[in-house]
Design a protein around this motif. Structure first.
Motif, PDB file in Angstrom:
ATOM      1  N   GLU A  74       0.815  -1.210   0.000  1.00 23.17           N
ATOM      2  CA  GLU A  74       0.000   0.000   0.000  1.00 23.17           C
ATOM      3  C   GLU A  74       0.854   1.268   0.000  1.00 23.17           C
ATOM      4  N   PHE A  75       2.161   1.121   0.217  1.00 22.76           N
ATOM      5  CA  PHE A  75       3.068   2.268   0.205  1.00 22.76           C
ATOM      6  C   PHE A  75       3.917   2.207  -1.062  1.00 22.76           C
ATOM      7  N   MET A  76       3.550   3.004  -2.052  1.00 24.46           N
ATOM      8  CA  MET A  76       4.276   3.073  -3.320  1.00 24.46           C
ATOM      9  C   MET A  76       4.514   1.681  -3.914  1.00 24.46           C
ATOM     10  N   MET A  77       3.467   0.865  -3.889  1.00 20.90           N
ATOM     11  CA  MET A  77       3.511  -0.495  -4.457  1.00 20.90           C
ATOM     12  C   MET A  77       4.594  -1.363  -3.816  1.00 20.90           C
ATOM     13  N   GLY A  78       4.937  -1.061  -2.563  1.00 19.66           N
ATOM     14  CA  GLY A  78       5.961  -1.845  -1.896  1.00 19.66           C
ATOM     15  C   GLY A  78       7.331  -1.710  -2.525  1.00 19.66           C
ATOM     16  N   SER A  79       7.558  -0.625  -3.240  1.00 24.71           N
ATOM     17  CA  SER A  79       8.838  -0.444  -3.941  1.00 24.71           C
ATOM     18  C   SER A  79       9.985  -0.305  -2.954  1.00 24.71           C
ATOM     19  N   MET A  80      11.164  -0.789  -3.350  1.00 22.94           N
ATOM     20  CA  MET A  80      12.331  -0.788  -2.471  1.00 22.94           C
ATOM     21  C   MET A  80      13.214   0.417  -2.738  1.00 22.94           C
ATOM     22  N   GLY A  81      13.211   1.338  -1.779  1.00 20.94           N
ATOM     23  CA  GLY A  81      14.165   2.433  -1.782  1.00 20.94           C
ATOM     24  C   GLY A  81      15.248   2.144  -0.762  1.00 20.94           C
ATOM     25  N   TYR A  82      16.075   3.153  -0.486  1.00 25.57           N
ATOM     26  CA  TYR A  82      17.207   2.900   0.407  1.00 25.57           C
ATOM     27  C   TYR A  82      16.780   2.663   1.848  1.00 25.57           C
ATOM     28  N   ILE A  83      15.636   3.200   2.270  1.00 29.34           N
ATOM     29  CA  ILE A  83      15.168   2.949   3.627  1.00 29.34           C
ATOM     30  C   ILE A  83      14.620   1.533   3.759  1.00 29.34           C
ATOM     31  N   VAL A  84      13.912   1.062   2.754  1.00 28.19           N
ATOM     32  CA  VAL A  84      13.447  -0.333   2.763  1.00 28.19           C
ATOM     33  C   VAL A  84      14.650  -1.279   2.836  1.00 28.19           C
ATOM     34  N   GLY A  85      15.662  -1.006   2.023  1.00 29.84           N
ATOM     35  CA  GLY A  85      16.869  -1.829   2.053  1.00 29.84           C
ATOM     36  C   GLY A  85      17.593  -1.748   3.383  1.00 29.84           C
ATOM     37  N   GLU A  86      17.663  -0.540   3.954  1.00 27.41           N
ATOM     38  CA  GLU A  86      18.357  -0.349   5.235  1.00 27.41           C
ATOM     39  C   GLU A  86      17.618  -1.056   6.365  1.00 27.41           C
ATOM     40  N   LYS A  87      16.294  -0.896   6.425  1.00 28.42           N
ATOM     41  CA  LYS A  87      15.521  -1.535   7.495  1.00 28.42           C
ATOM     42  C   LYS A  87      15.594  -3.055   7.397  1.00 28.42           C
ATOM     43  N   THR A  88      15.519  -3.568   6.175  1.00 25.80           N
ATOM     44  CA  THR A  88      15.590  -5.013   5.979  1.00 25.80           C
ATOM     45  C   THR A  88      16.961  -5.545   6.369  1.00 25.80           C
ATOM     46  N   THR A  89      18.012  -4.833   5.971  1.00 22.78           N
ATOM     47  CA  THR A  89      19.379  -5.251   6.301  1.00 22.78           C
ATOM     48  C   THR A  89      19.608  -5.221   7.807  1.00 22.78           C
ATOM     49  N   ARG A  90      19.155  -4.163   8.461  1.00 21.88           N
ATOM     50  CA  ARG A  90      19.304  -4.073   9.921  1.00 21.88           C
ATOM     51  C   ARG A  90      18.568  -5.203  10.629  1.00 21.88           C
ATOM     52  N   ALA A  91      17.391  -5.561  10.125  1.00 23.82           N
ATOM     53  CA  ALA A  91      16.628  -6.648  10.729  1.00 23.82           C
ATOM     54  C   ALA A  91      17.378  -7.978  10.593  1.00 23.82           C
ATOM     55  N   ILE A  92      17.964  -8.216   9.420  1.00 21.05           N
ATOM     56  CA  ILE A  92      18.735  -9.445   9.210  1.00 21.05           C
ATOM     57  C   ILE A  92      19.943  -9.461  10.143  1.00 21.05           C
ATOM     58  N   GLU A  93      20.627  -8.330  10.274  1.00 14.21           N
ATOM     59  CA  GLU A  93      21.786  -8.240  11.174  1.00 14.21           C
ATOM     60  C   GLU A  93      21.377  -8.449  12.627  1.00 14.21           C
ATOM     61  N   ASN A  94      20.179  -7.992  12.988  1.00 11.89           N
ATOM     62  CA  ASN A  94      19.658  -8.252  14.329  1.00 11.89           C
ATOM     63  C   ASN A  94      19.480  -9.749  14.543  1.00 11.89           C
ATOM     64  N   GLY A  95      19.007 -10.435  13.495  1.00 11.50           N
ATOM     65  CA  GLY A  95      18.857 -11.882  13.571  1.00 11.50           C
ATOM     66  C   GLY A  95      20.194 -12.576  13.781  1.00 11.50           C
ATOM     67  N   ILE A  96      21.229 -12.099  13.073  1.00 13.61           N
ATOM     68  CA  ILE A  96      22.572 -12.677  13.230  1.00 13.61           C
ATOM     69  C   ILE A  96      23.079 -12.462  14.645  1.00 13.61           C
ATOM     70  N   GLU A  97      22.927 -11.241  15.140  1.00  9.15           N
ATOM     71  CA  GLU A  97      23.434 -10.900  16.478  1.00  9.15           C
ATOM     72  C   GLU A  97      22.746 -11.713  17.569  1.00  9.15           C
ATOM     73  N   ASN A  98      21.440 -11.929  17.410  1.00 12.57           N
ATOM     74  CA  ASN A  98      20.682 -12.611  18.464  1.00 12.57           C
ATOM     75  C   ASN A  98      20.355 -14.066  18.123  1.00 12.57           C
ATOM     76  N   LYS A  99      20.955 -14.561  17.016  1.00 17.34           N
ATOM     77  CA  LYS A  99      20.805 -15.950  16.596  1.00 17.34           C
ATOM     78  C   LYS A  99      19.333 -16.333  16.415  1.00 17.34           C
TER      79      LYS A  99
END
Length: 283
Positions: A132-157
């Motif tokens: 619903e937000f710009m057709m779910g298009s990936m800008g740099y904030i979408v990429g940054e938030k997704t990357t940070r979430a993955i890194e959180n997963g790595i840090e906390n296993k």
């Protein structure tokens, strides 16, 4: 007396019928038309059924917040980086106005929601893209938030689950948007090196740069029934190769048959299926 009552000169109340009203044009406040079985259904009935058609199980689009509530145990979701918002770094004309308009329309600040929570008691990282937000298009904030979430997963296993729904890379951010494909893919490679599972869930639509990056990198790739999944659209492909495409091309069922997916799972069973997979991996 009767003749007088039936006289043509007598004025009667006129009832006007909307000529446009037919089976394809119902009151959108109360009804929705299922594009699969062509039934007219009460919107409330659809909403109470996980946005599924009660007659044919067609999967209507589901908002990102409802998707979070569907997968995560009640009151366990803790959102990450919720205040990160996009800026018009390339000075693209009218981009700020578009961001503001979609923020107001979707009540979200960006095209992805990320956070931690419990899925049937198992701690997970969840990213849900917001079509619903710009057709779910990936800008740099979408990429940054997704990357940070993955890194959180790595840090906390923790295992990572990403629900994909996107029209692709965001053209207003040009090459910076395309760079997010490499950034998120690299983060997922680190997740894999740490022996942590990644489950990718493809919903309608999953296209463009999302398909060409993290959507198709899951250890387990699941999809909802009849979801459109691909890089370029079928019309563009047909115009390029000058050939008729197979029936159902780029739909979940076609991709499963040709080895691009591991599972097709109904929305009603999605949470329990993910739980089953995580338990198989020792969680």
């Amino acid at each position: 007396m009767i003749k007088k009552l039936l006289s043509k000169e007598k004025g009667y109340a006129q009832v006007s019928v909307n000529k446009k009203f037919n089976t394809k044009n119902v009151d959108e406040k109360f009804w929705i038309k299922c594009e699969s079985c062509n039934s007219n259904i009460f919107i409330k009935e659809v909403e109470e059924n996980m946005s599924l058609c009660p007659k044919c199980n067609h999967h209507f689009k589901l908002s990102a917040r409802k998707r979070v509530n569907l997968l995560i145990d009640e009151k366990t979701f803790e959102e990450l980086d919720k205040d990160l918002v996009s800026m018009n770094i390339l000075k693209f004309p009218e981009y700020e106005e578009k961001l503001e308009r979609y923020t107001g329309k979707s009540k979200e600040k960006e095209a992805v929601i990320t956070g931690t929570g419990k899925l049937n008691g198992i701690d997970v990282i969840l990213c849900v893209m917001n079509s619903e937000f710009m057709m779910g298009s990936m800008g740099y904030i979408v990429g940054e938030k997704t990357t940070r979430a993955i890194e959180n997963g790595i840090e906390n296993k923790l295992p990572v689950i990403i629900v994909c729904a996107s029209g692709g890379a965001r053209m207003q951010e040009g090459i910076i948007s395309l760079m997010q494909m490499a950034k998120t893919s690299q983060a997922l490679n680190k997740l894999s090196e740490n022996g942590l599972p990644y489950i990718s869930i493809l919903t309608d639509p999953t296209t463009g740069g999302i398909t060409a990056s993290f959507a198709m990198l899951g250890d387990i790739i699941m999809a909802e029934p009849n979801a459109l999944i691909g890089f370029a659209g079928p019309r563009v492909i047909k115009q390029t190769i000058k050939q008729d495409l197979p029936e159902g091309f780029q739909k979940s069922e076609f991709l499963l048959e040709h080895g691009f997916l591991d599972l097709i799972v109904s929305r009603k069973n999605m949470k329990n299926k993910i739980h089953q997979i995580l338990k198989m991996h020792g969680y």
